[in-house]
Scaffold this active site. Structure first.
Site, PDB file in Angstrom:
ATOM      1  N   LYS A  96       0.515  -1.443  -0.177  1.00  0.00           N
ATOM      2  CA  LYS A  96      -0.134   0.061  -0.720  1.00  0.00           C
ATOM      3  C   LYS A  96       0.920   0.955  -0.006  1.00  0.00           C
ATOM      4  O   LYS A  96       1.740   1.432   0.725  1.00  0.00           O
ATOM      5  CB  LYS A  96      -1.079  -0.398   1.513  1.00  0.00           C
ATOM      6  CG  LYS A  96      -1.540  -1.489   1.049  1.00  0.00           C
ATOM      7  CD  LYS A  96      -2.989  -0.711   0.930  1.00  0.00           C
ATOM      8  CE  LYS A  96      -4.215  -1.495   0.414  1.00  0.00           C
ATOM      9  NZ  LYS A  96      -5.034  -1.999  -0.153  1.00  0.00           N
ATOM     10  N   TYR A 194       6.300  -2.203  -7.938  1.00  0.00           N
ATOM     11  CA  TYR A 194       5.676  -2.384  -8.155  1.00  0.00           C
ATOM     12  C   TYR A 194       4.857  -2.027  -9.483  1.00  0.00           C
ATOM     13  O   TYR A 194       5.488  -3.236 -10.301  1.00  0.00           O
ATOM     14  CB  TYR A 194       3.825  -1.589  -7.354  1.00  0.00           C
ATOM     15  CG  TYR A 194       2.882  -2.933  -8.224  1.00  0.00           C
ATOM     16  CD1 TYR A 194       2.359  -3.896  -7.441  1.00  0.00           C
ATOM     17  CD2 TYR A 194       2.119  -1.814  -9.384  1.00  0.00           C
ATOM     18  CE1 TYR A 194       1.653  -4.977  -8.930  1.00  0.00           C
ATOM     19  CE2 TYR A 194       0.924  -2.318  -9.923  1.00  0.00           C
ATOM     20  CZ  TYR A 194       1.219  -4.345  -8.914  1.00  0.00           C
ATOM     21  OH  TYR A 194      -0.818  -4.399  -9.778  1.00  0.00           O
TER      22      TYR A 194
END
Length: 277
Positions: A96, A194
């Site tokens: 996150k 990511y």
């Protein structure tokens, strides 16, 4: 004796987009659909949910970060089917935005699953692909943003039509090493672990497509990377614009490209349209 039944396999299939892809394939694919998940209990619960809807997926455990687990699945496919018709690589992790884990650890952990794990699954399962097979590597639109944020030198490498798998692996390793040294930005990398792992998956898809065209051209196996879009999942969050079912549309479209299709092949596809890499 292995069955000659057609079989489709989805990784990371117990929730979110992977679950929605599996549900759609159960409805649309003529053959068996294997739902795989790292956690056996969660995977079996997902199977039961689909069975309650009148669908009939099969379950097999798969941890894409564990080579033994991948090879156990490979051996099962060989024994039970003798091949594979559709492979959807969807298993993924992401930290996150607010996560305080040091960036170099995020980079290492994300790379291990999203790139290394996906690559290991492909290494073991692509040789099982039957003629007319379809391989879908679920990537992300963040990879396009990450690519544009790379230095011109890195962009050139990632866009190369001749980059090898070994060269790509070397670049992915360099990113992780550069984050450990705290120099990833000065070395031309973006600030998204990511995004970099998904750049790797997209370029890997291009390399795999090239390799299959060269070595198994007559088999018409198609490989593509795709972006499901911003989807309301654990990862995408509650404000995302797409439902998991809408997120599954492009991966399912690529998984079910008709037998006579010449393409897309080796492309990055979003909303069923090829995006320029």
């Amino acid at each position: 004796m292995p069955s000659d039944r057609r079989v489709a396999l989805v990784t990371g299939a117990n929730k979110g987009v992977g679950f929605a892809i599996t549900r759609a394939l159960c409805r649309l694919f003529s053959g068996d659909v294997l739902l795989t998940a790292q956690d056996e209990a969660q995977g079996q619960a997902a199977v039961q949910q689909l069975q309650a809807e009148g669908l009939s997926p099969r379950f097999h455990q798969l941890d894409i970060t564990d080579l033994q687990s991948i090879r156990a699945l490979r051996d099962f496919l060989r024994r039970a089917y003798g091949g594979l018709n559709v492979l959807v690589n969807n298993a993924v992790i992401a930290f996150k935005m607010e996560d305080t884990t040091p960036f170099h650890i995020q980079a290492e952990v994300t790379m291990k699953t999203n790139f290394d794990g996906t690559r290991d699954v492909c290494t073991e399962l692509l040789p099982l692909m039957r003629p007319g097979g379809r391989v879908v590597n679920v990537s992300s639109m963040t990879c396009l943003r990450a690519l544009k944020s790379c230095s011109p030198e890195l962009q050139q490498k990632f866009r190369s039509e001749t980059i090898t798998e070994e060269e790509l692996v070397g670049l992915m390793k360099k990113f992780v090493e550069d984050t450990k040294k705290g120099v990833h930005q000065t070395e031309g990398w973006p600030d998204t672990a990511y995004g970099v792992t998904k750049m790797g998956v997209t370029v890997l898809s291009r390399i795999q497509a090239r390799h299959l065209s060269e070595h198994r051209g007559g088999d018409k196996i198609l490989v593509n990377a795709c972006c499901p879009g911003w989807v309301r999942t654990d990862m995408g969050g509650p404000n995302a614009t797409k439902s998991p079912e809408e997120g599954a549309e492009t991966p399912v479209y690529l998984a079910l490209l008709p037998p006579d299709a010449e393409g897309p092949h080796g492309q990055f596809v979003m909303d069923k349209k090829v995006e320029q890499w």
